[in-house]
Design an enzyme around this catalytic site. Structure first.
Site, PDB file in Angstrom:
ATOM      1  N   CYS A   1      -2.959 -18.470  -7.443  1.00 47.81           N
ATOM      2  CA  CYS A   1      -1.881 -19.184  -8.126  1.00 47.81           C
ATOM      3  C   CYS A   1      -1.815 -20.649  -7.655  1.00 47.81           C
ATOM      4  O   CYS A   1      -2.718 -21.417  -7.939  1.00 47.81           O
ATOM      5  CB  CYS A   1      -0.565 -18.437  -7.937  1.00 47.81           C
ATOM      6  SG  CYS A   1       0.674 -18.963  -9.127  1.00 47.81           S
ATOM      7  N   TYR A   2      -0.794 -21.027  -6.868  1.00 47.98           N
ATOM      8  CA  TYR A   2      -0.730 -22.409  -6.367  1.00 47.98           C
ATOM      9  C   TYR A   2      -2.023 -22.745  -5.605  1.00 47.98           C
ATOM     10  O   TYR A   2      -2.522 -23.874  -5.675  1.00 47.98           O
ATOM     11  CB  TYR A   2       0.490 -22.577  -5.456  1.00 47.98           C
ATOM     12  CG  TYR A   2       0.612 -23.942  -4.829  1.00 47.98           C
ATOM     13  CD1 TYR A   2       1.004 -25.035  -5.589  1.00 47.98           C
ATOM     14  CD2 TYR A   2       0.320 -24.139  -3.480  1.00 47.98           C
ATOM     15  CE1 TYR A   2       1.105 -26.297  -5.018  1.00 47.98           C
ATOM     16  CE2 TYR A   2       0.417 -25.400  -2.902  1.00 47.98           C
ATOM     17  CZ  TYR A   2       0.813 -26.479  -3.675  1.00 47.98           C
ATOM     18  OH  TYR A   2       0.902 -27.726  -3.106  1.00 47.98           O
TER      19      TYR A   2
ATOM     20  N   GLU B   1      -2.547  -9.427  -5.636  1.00 47.46           N
ATOM     21  CA  GLU B   1      -1.902  -8.661  -4.563  1.00 47.46           C
ATOM     22  C   GLU B   1      -0.779  -7.769  -5.056  1.00 47.46           C
ATOM     23  O   GLU B   1      -0.341  -6.878  -4.339  1.00 47.46           O
ATOM     24  CB  GLU B   1      -1.386  -9.613  -3.469  1.00 47.46           C
ATOM     25  CG  GLU B   1      -0.189 -10.475  -3.833  1.00 47.46           C
ATOM     26  CD  GLU B   1      -0.536 -11.750  -4.605  1.00 47.46           C
ATOM     27  OE1 GLU B   1      -1.646 -11.816  -5.176  1.00 47.46           O
ATOM     28  OE2 GLU B   1       0.301 -12.661  -4.659  1.00 47.46           O
TER      29      GLU B   1
ATOM     30  N   HIS C   1      -1.805 -12.850  -9.878  1.00 48.61           N
ATOM     31  CA  HIS C   1      -1.567 -12.329  -8.527  1.00 48.61           C
ATOM     32  C   HIS C   1      -2.276 -10.995  -8.304  1.00 48.61           C
ATOM     33  O   HIS C   1      -1.737  -9.947  -8.675  1.00 48.61           O
ATOM     34  CB  HIS C   1      -0.054 -12.173  -8.302  1.00 48.61           C
ATOM     35  CG  HIS C   1       0.634 -13.482  -8.157  1.00 48.61           C
ATOM     36  ND1 HIS C   1       0.735 -14.139  -6.956  1.00 48.61           N
ATOM     37  CD2 HIS C   1       1.218 -14.283  -9.071  1.00 48.61           C
ATOM     38  CE1 HIS C   1       1.358 -15.285  -7.135  1.00 48.61           C
ATOM     39  NE2 HIS C   1       1.659 -15.391  -8.415  1.00 48.61           N
TER      40      HIS C   1
ATOM     41  N   GLY D   1       2.751 -20.515  -3.952  1.00 46.79           N
ATOM     42  CA  GLY D   1       3.866 -21.223  -3.351  1.00 46.79           C
ATOM     43  C   GLY D   1       4.749 -21.780  -4.440  1.00 46.79           C
ATOM     44  O   GLY D   1       4.338 -21.850  -5.592  1.00 46.79           O
TER      45      GLY D   1
ATOM     46  N   ASP E   1      10.474   1.735  14.876  1.00 43.16           N
ATOM     47  CA  ASP E   1       9.831   0.638  15.613  1.00 43.16           C
ATOM     48  C   ASP E   1       9.906   0.831  17.129  1.00 43.16           C
ATOM     49  O   ASP E   1       8.878   0.800  17.818  1.00 43.16           O
ATOM     50  CB  ASP E   1      10.447  -0.724  15.248  1.00 43.16           C
ATOM     51  CG  ASP E   1      10.395  -0.989  13.760  1.00 43.16           C
ATOM     52  OD1 ASP E   1       9.615  -0.300  13.078  1.00 43.16           O
ATOM     53  OD2 ASP E   1      11.135  -1.865  13.287  1.00 43.16           O
TER      54      ASP E   1
ATOM     55  N   LYS F   1       5.271  -2.932   8.791  1.00 42.34           N
ATOM     56  CA  LYS F   1       6.007  -1.671   8.907  1.00 42.34           C
ATOM     57  C   LYS F   1       5.160  -0.448   8.494  1.00 42.34           C
ATOM     58  O   LYS F   1       5.177   0.574   9.167  1.00 42.34           O
ATOM     59  CB  LYS F   1       7.250  -1.750   8.006  1.00 42.34           C
ATOM     60  CG  LYS F   1       8.200  -0.607   8.193  1.00 42.34           C
ATOM     61  CD  LYS F   1       9.189  -0.938   9.265  1.00 42.34           C
ATOM     62  CE  LYS F   1      10.221   0.132   9.475  1.00 42.34           C
ATOM     63  NZ  LYS F   1      11.230  -0.305  10.439  1.00 42.34           N
TER      64      LYS F   1
END
Ligand code: XMP
Length: 517
Positions: free
Chosen positions: A87-88, A176, A174, A60, A232, A373
């Site tokens: 992280c945060y 991710e 990170h 964050g 979609d 998505k």
């Protein structure tokens, strides 16, 4: 409220506002575990009720020392649920337990070399050296009791820490993001080795359970769906069709601003191949008449949005009674609209041209509201949607109107449509199309002289726009090789009547947007 009954394991991500929060969630799902983003201040009682297999505290923008720092209830550390802070998230764990976070003068940003110091479940099976991605100001200075250092980098002596007894871990980098080597393996280790999750989330299982759920919900009632031909709404319609068959009616409105061949493709696919009930409304004259003389971009969008609702409402009245309205809402839209004030929510508002017809009362059916998505694309493929639709570039609701600068006229529509077709064709031929986010042509009222044989001709300047992006929030213009630009340019000036010059847009987002209007 009673505890949630779980048929599959789920990991909850406490959202402290990081731009990467969705990415963490997507990685968890890619590993086969269902994940959801929840607000950072969700109460421990509510978390307990949701019975997650693990918690991830996201990164964050704040510092734990900020006056209005986002803090979770420290009681969550006593729930006995495994926790990974990123992280945060790591700094918060340290700060809320009895460690110490130090303010740093300089941000550490970018690549760093991570050295794994001791064996741990988090890095099990991974090499002792990993290139990781850092982006932080503060750093852990003193460990909370019970914790040990697992890995360090040159600038962060406590880059990964853990308390195996309580199953609470934290990483400063990170895992991710794609730049972190083995980041996916680190997340998988947390899920499977630390939380003990069993993989149970796959698109095949999603399809099965959602067909079942739609059937239960809808019963014998009728569903109406506005089909745009985009991935979609197409996927939502297909899924609902599998569940309720001909109780689904799709309305496909052609506003006359579609790409070349798009209307035919949609009808061929859904009506002929998939045998679905499609009502095709060719409303191009109505739309064009209302757009006549209108130059302002926002006014154009507004008119198209309103007219779309008018046509849709009129058609639905002709088709009899419907109890349900289907929409292709995705998970990020659901989250972003509740993350008040986030830049994403503000940017997206102008994109929803459709909106609900206010005079109609429907129950909403949104079968994709839990999906990202890329998951929708997988569902679409599994349901047999042809690849030409699944992997087609995104296309704005107001269509070519936002790629035509100034008044929308039949001549400019034709130039924009034909030139865009050439751009797409040249990129497809070279295997580039699938690597790009969007590629199209823009036309306005600027004119320039060309020569045709011996005659001089005054025609339109066409601008080619090709961008790369991951989520449309930012985008970079593509450095196309000159021979590709040359082929596109010469085909446009040769084949598109009324086009005499071609330019290439070399501005990124920000500060520019992807669409010119
Ligand atoms: P911009 O131009 O804002 O576009 O950088 C970001 C992404 O959104 C798409 N876009 C729209 N989509 N209705 C839509 O459904 C709209 O009015 C609209 N305007 C832009 C654009 O194509 C890009 O992918």
């Amino acid at each position: 409220m009673p505890p949630v009954k779980r048929e599959r394991d789920e990991v909850l991500i406490l959202d402290f506002g990081a731009q990467y929060a969705h990415l963490i969630s997507r990685r968890v799902r890619e590993a086969g575990v269902y994940s959801e983003l929840i607000p950072y201040n969700t109460t421990p009682a509510e978390i307990k009720r949701m019975r997650p297999a693990g918690l991830i505290l996201s990164g964050g923008p704040s510092s734990v020392y900020d006056k209005d720092a986002l803090l979770c209830d420290p009681e969550i550390y006593n729930l006995g649920i495994p926790i990974l802070g990123i992280c945060y998230g790591l700094q918060l764990i340290t700060h809320q337990l009895d460690g110490r976070v130090a303010r740093r003068q300089k941000r550490e940003y970018g690549r760093a070399s991570l050295h794994v110091d001791v064996e741990s479940d988090l890095f099990k099976g991974l090499p002792g050296h990993i290139v990781c991605w850092m982006s932080h100001g503060d750093a852990v200075e003193t460990l909370p009791s019970g914790f040990k250092t697992i890995a360090h980098t040159e600038n962060s002596p406590l880059a990964a820490i853990g308390d195996p007894a309580r199953r609470i871990y934290g990483v400063q980098f990170h895992p991710e993001v794609a730049h972190t080597e083995h980041g996916f393996d680190i997340i998988s280790n947390f899920l499977f080795k630390i939380c003990g999750c069993r993989p149970g989330w796959s698109m095949a299982s999603f399809i099965e359970s959602s067909i079942e759920a739609i059937r239960r919900k809808v019963g014998g009632e009728r569903v109406l769906c506005a089909l745009s031909g985009g991935v979609d709404s197409s996927t939502a319609a297909l899924l609902i069709h599998r569940a309720v068959g001909d109780n689904l009616t799709c309305v496909f409105i052609d506003h006359g601003l579609l790409r070349r061949g798009e209307a035919e493709q949609v009808l061929r696919t859904f009506r002929e191949h998939l045998k679905m009930k499609i009502v095709h409304v060719n409303a191009s004259e109505r739309f064009l008449a209302r757009l006549k003389g209108v130059e302002d971009p926002e006014a154009k969008r507004k008119i198209i949005g309103e007219e779309f609702i008018n046509v849709f409402t009129e058609e639905s009245f002709k088709l009899g009674e419907f109890q349900w309205l289907a929409q292709g809402t995705l998970y990020p839209d659901v989250i972003e609209s509740s993350r008040a004030g986030s830049p994403a929510s503000r940017i997206k508002t102008h994109h929803n041209v459709g909106g609900l017809p206010v005079t109609m009362v429907f129950k909403l059916l949104e079968p994709l509201r839990d999906l990202y998505k890329d998951e929708v694309r997988n569902v679409a493929r599994l349901l047999g949607l042809p690849d030409e639709i699944v992997s087609r570039h995104p296309f704005p609701g107001p269509g070519l109107a936002v790629r035509i600068i100034g008044e929308v006229t039949p001549e400019k529509i034709t130039i924009c449509r034909e030139a865009s077709w050439i751009v797409e064709e040249e990129l497809k031929k070279r295997g580039l199309y699938d690597k790009l986010w969007q590629a199209f042509a823009v036309v306005g009222d600027d004119k320039a002289t060309g020569v045709l044989g011996d005659a001089r001709k005054y025609g339109h300047i066409v601008t080619v726009r090709v961008v790369e992006s991951v989520d449309a929030m930012t985008a970079d213009w593509t450095r196309l090789p000159y021979p590709v630009l040359e082929a596109i340019s010469s085909r446009i000036t040769n084949e598109v009547a009324g086009a005499t010059w071609v330019t290439y847009a070399v501005s990124s987002k920000p500060p520019s947007t992807i669409e010119p209007q």
